[in-house]
Design a protein around this motif. Sequence first.
Motif, PDB file in Angstrom:
ATOM      1  N   PHE A 174     -39.737 -18.713 -51.930  1.00 10.99           N
ATOM      2  CA  PHE A 174     -40.148 -20.113 -52.596  1.00 10.99           C
ATOM      3  C   PHE A 174     -41.580 -20.034 -53.307  1.00 10.99           C
ATOM      4  N   SER A 175     -42.391 -19.728 -53.052  1.00  7.13           N
ATOM      5  CA  SER A 175     -43.372 -19.096 -54.063  1.00  7.13           C
ATOM      6  C   SER A 175     -42.906 -18.771 -55.546  1.00  7.13           C
ATOM      7  N   ILE A 176     -42.034 -17.386 -55.643  1.00  7.90           N
ATOM      8  CA  ILE A 176     -41.251 -17.554 -56.778  1.00  7.90           C
ATOM      9  C   ILE A 176     -40.820 -18.161 -57.487  1.00  7.90           C
ATOM     10  N   SER A 177     -40.091 -19.087 -56.246  1.00 13.76           N
ATOM     11  CA  SER A 177     -38.617 -20.000 -57.285  1.00 13.76           C
ATOM     12  C   SER A 177     -39.622 -21.374 -57.530  1.00 13.76           C
ATOM     13  N   ALA A 178     -41.297 -21.853 -57.203  1.00 13.65           N
ATOM     14  CA  ALA A 178     -42.155 -22.514 -57.100  1.00 13.65           C
ATOM     15  C   ALA A 178     -42.678 -22.528 -59.001  1.00 13.65           C
ATOM     16  N   ILE A 179     -43.182 -21.109 -59.234  1.00 10.95           N
ATOM     17  CA  ILE A 179     -43.562 -20.627 -60.326  1.00 10.95           C
ATOM     18  C   ILE A 179     -42.709 -21.045 -61.475  1.00 10.95           C
ATOM     19  N   PRO A 195     -40.416 -25.098 -68.163  1.00  9.46           N
ATOM     20  CA  PRO A 195     -39.099 -26.074 -68.439  1.00  9.46           C
ATOM     21  C   PRO A 195     -37.219 -25.409 -68.842  1.00  9.46           C
ATOM     22  N   ILE A 196     -38.046 -24.685 -69.624  1.00 13.99           N
ATOM     23  CA  ILE A 196     -36.131 -24.268 -69.401  1.00 13.99           C
ATOM     24  C   ILE A 196     -35.581 -23.257 -68.641  1.00 13.99           C
ATOM     25  N   ILE A 197     -36.252 -22.839 -67.440  1.00 16.72           N
ATOM     26  CA  ILE A 197     -35.942 -22.033 -66.237  1.00 16.72           C
ATOM     27  C   ILE A 197     -35.629 -22.867 -65.890  1.00 16.72           C
ATOM     28  N   ARG A 198     -36.447 -24.003 -65.127  1.00 16.46           N
ATOM     29  CA  ARG A 198     -36.197 -24.930 -63.668  1.00 16.46           C
ATOM     30  C   ARG A 198     -34.629 -25.852 -64.392  1.00 16.46           C
ATOM     31  N   MET A 246     -40.669 -28.534 -51.218  1.00 16.67           N
ATOM     32  CA  MET A 246     -39.777 -27.256 -50.736  1.00 16.67           C
ATOM     33  C   MET A 246     -38.146 -27.393 -50.661  1.00 16.67           C
ATOM     34  N   SER A 247     -37.854 -28.769 -51.166  1.00 20.01           N
ATOM     35  CA  SER A 247     -37.179 -28.479 -50.901  1.00 20.01           C
ATOM     36  C   SER A 247     -36.081 -28.747 -52.130  1.00 20.01           C
ATOM     37  N   LYS A 248     -37.158 -28.582 -53.546  1.00 17.96           N
ATOM     38  CA  LYS A 248     -37.281 -28.601 -54.930  1.00 17.96           C
ATOM     39  C   LYS A 248     -36.548 -27.400 -55.066  1.00 17.96           C
ATOM     40  N   PHE A 249     -36.836 -26.555 -54.616  1.00 14.10           N
ATOM     41  CA  PHE A 249     -36.945 -25.230 -54.595  1.00 14.10           C
ATOM     42  C   PHE A 249     -36.619 -24.204 -54.031  1.00 14.10           C
ATOM     43  N   SER A 250     -35.424 -24.662 -53.402  1.00 22.35           N
ATOM     44  CA  SER A 250     -34.455 -24.176 -52.100  1.00 22.35           C
ATOM     45  C   SER A 250     -33.413 -23.503 -53.316  1.00 22.35           C
TER      46      SER A 250
END
Length: 358
Positions: free
Chosen positions: A341-346, A351-354, A294-298
């Motif tokens: 957090f769900s949107i961020s996880a998706i 790859p590019i967005i991440r 979750m921290s990675k999606f914060s």
Amino acid sequence: RQTDRQTDRQTDRQTDRRKVYFDYLRVFATFAVMILHISAQNWYSTDVNGFDWQIFNFFDSIVRWGVPVFVMISGSLFLNREISLSKIFSKYIRRLITAFIAWSAIYAVFMDGTIVNRASALVQGHYHMWFILMIVGIYMCIPFIKVIAESDFRIKYFLILSFVFAFVFPEILTLTKDFGNDLILKASNIVSSDVNSMNMQMVLGYTCYFILGYYLDNKELNRRQRFIIYTLGIVGFVFTIVMDMIVALKTQTYCGNYYGDFNVNILFESIAVFTAFKYRTFEKEKINTIIQKMSKFSFGAYCVHALIIEQLNIRLGLNTLSFNSVFSVLSIGVIVFVVSFSISAILNKIPIIRKYIV
């Protein structure tokens, strides 16, 4: 350049040695900022004599540590390792700038108004995007901040000056404006003018939180020191709630004079929360793994959460006045937290967005 690449590889190895409490802090700080923005939704338009405003004031007061703690985490992570200036710009600053542009464009699309207004919003960013630009400014100054962080004396000296000039003097001035008589107010204005003439810009701003996070992360505190910190933290929480309530009732208009990140009470809140998480033992590995993910999606959750708050109100009519304010702030907070957090996880699956946006 070869030295820079070796330094960057060393930095990446150091990053792998995660501090669990940072992950927890990042997730909880994200939720704190969400609660802050939700409680502020109808804060300006509600009667300060009513129950709802007092509830909004309560929630707003107890989560003001969110942004300072974000900065403190960044300070510890960046000042605890060697990182080249080229990587600061090519990786971290570039990512923040692209994220700012991308999210500003998204918010501009969803907003009402003319093309000119949308263009202005694109350049200025949404109300919560200021944080990104502030962090960019700090990152650009890391080589200078690093020099301060290399000396325990310089750290303490910098933090003392910051405490006096960025926190104490402004808060005293605010208190005199809210509660002082004419004579005291005139005296404080004279002192304030003298202090401003000193132009102590170097020790003002969020750099103090950046260095403070590094300092607290590396300093071992005994039980007595932690007790003092927690006591001051509780005082800070109570002070924030009560003082804004008193001034609001006194002036019969909403008051947030003691909400600022550079109020002494908010500083005490932030130090107490940071310290509490540092000395908390996180023994459940399954939960730790979930929090780490979750921290990675914060960051993505932080960027999108304001849009979720607004769309819940626009599309569904769901806001903090939809039902009892005690439950509305918390329930909407949980909804915004889960959806963001769900949107961020998706988005983190792309790859590019991440790499550049979340």
